[in-house]
Enzyme design. Sequence first.
Site, PDB file in Angstrom:
ATOM      1  N   LYS A 161       0.838  -1.203   0.000  1.00  0.00           N
ATOM      2  CA  LYS A 161       0.000   0.000   0.000  1.00  0.00           C
ATOM      3  C   LYS A 161       0.871   1.250   0.000  1.00  0.00           C
ATOM      4  O   LYS A 161       0.611   2.216  -0.723  1.00  0.00           O
ATOM      5  CB  LYS A 161      -0.920  -0.001   1.230  1.00  0.00           C
ATOM      6  CG  LYS A 161      -2.030  -1.034   1.145  1.00  0.00           C
ATOM      7  CD  LYS A 161      -2.753  -1.236   2.461  1.00  0.00           C
ATOM      8  CE  LYS A 161      -3.732  -2.402   2.366  1.00  0.00           C
ATOM      9  NZ  LYS A 161      -4.363  -2.760   3.630  1.00  0.00           N
ATOM     10  N   GLN A 199      -4.249  -1.368   9.897  1.00  0.00           N
ATOM     11  CA  GLN A 199      -4.202  -2.716   9.305  1.00  0.00           C
ATOM     12  C   GLN A 199      -4.800  -3.726  10.288  1.00  0.00           C
ATOM     13  O   GLN A 199      -4.386  -3.792  11.446  1.00  0.00           O
ATOM     14  CB  GLN A 199      -2.747  -3.074   8.954  1.00  0.00           C
ATOM     15  CG  GLN A 199      -2.585  -4.394   8.250  1.00  0.00           C
ATOM     16  CD  GLN A 199      -3.242  -4.418   6.853  1.00  0.00           C
ATOM     17  OE1 GLN A 199      -3.180  -3.446   6.112  1.00  0.00           O
ATOM     18  NE2 GLN A 199      -3.880  -5.523   6.519  1.00  0.00           N
ATOM     19  N   ASP A 258     -10.495   3.037   4.357  1.00  0.00           N
ATOM     20  CA  ASP A 258     -10.917   1.644   4.225  1.00  0.00           C
ATOM     21  C   ASP A 258     -12.434   1.521   4.088  1.00  0.00           C
ATOM     22  O   ASP A 258     -12.942   0.457   3.741  1.00  0.00           O
ATOM     23  CB  ASP A 258     -10.485   0.850   5.472  1.00  0.00           C
ATOM     24  CG  ASP A 258      -9.294  -0.057   5.181  1.00  0.00           C
ATOM     25  OD1 ASP A 258      -9.041  -0.338   3.996  1.00  0.00           O
ATOM     26  OD2 ASP A 258      -8.639  -0.483   6.150  1.00  0.00           O
TER      27      ASP A 258
END
Length: 283
Positions: A53, A97, A120
């Site tokens: 990412k 994460q 997200d």
Amino acid sequence: MSNIISGKELSKEIRAQVKERVTEIKEKYNKVPHLVVILVGEDPASLSYVTAKERACLKAGMKSTLMRKDETITEDELLAIIDNLNNDVDVHGILVQLPLPKHIDENKVINAIQKEKDVDGFHPLNVAAVHLGEKGILPATPKGIMTMLKSTGVELKGKSALVIGRSNIVGKPVAMLLLKEHATVTIAHSRTTNIKELALKADILVAAVGRAKMVTADMIKEGAVVIDVGVNRVDDKLVGDVDFEGAKEKAAFITPVPGGVGPMTIASLLENTVECFLMLESK
Ligand code: NAP
């Protein structure tokens, strides 16, 4: 014989578009979108995801910061970090994460992220937006799946769609997004007793289960569009939830694993970071 929907190729196009938008943003605002990724602990898979990412962000001309925290960090300490990032005008996207260590309540952490920085799309207000069909930040994997489906040019309106899997991050939001496109959607899960029967009627089939090759060629309707979200490691090789070799003889379009949904997830995350930037700037 199918057309392969290459997430690898499509994601390159999206990443190039994001890079162009970042250049325009830089000219207009004299700054670039900044994504902060928080990684707690040492899980090698999580580390490789966040590294990918970060690399993609930098390649697109964005700023990226990886904050690595020891797995002994307390929930309060993590929440305090998020609070600081929420208040930092130089930060436009925050990604924690998952999974987090067991002593930390993931929901509490996700809920703490400012919704306009929730790249997200996991914050309850962004989840609600998907379910209400309103504008919000879409979760990256479902967003990437919809981009792939649209790339086929196949009309979704009125089509019969089967989503196998009902997780909050893939199955449920994909089902809602298909519904928004006027498909007739069925969701199957581990207690569904007639998956084959449902699958054989599906013009669009999305498999998001995590069971290697569970969708076999004899379950696929001739001419269907098949999206394989699953990532399973078998004998050190990555395979999807769909038996690709057999299924590609029946489907009109199919995604491979690897090189399908995976790269699209990262490309969608970059798009989300740009969207968050623009939303924050327009506040
Ligand atoms: P998850 O949270 O474990 O959900 C799996 C879903 O599959 C559940 O709803 C479960 O049903 C259902 N299921 C399990 N066994 C089944 C069976 N035999 N028949 C029908 N349904 C069954 O997984 P997830 O997070 O949604 O991820 C699904 C897969 O996609 C995994 O392989 C994951 O690695 C992959 N993934 C890939 C990406 C990417 O970017 N490529 C992103 C996210 C996920 P119940 O609800 O009844 O338990």
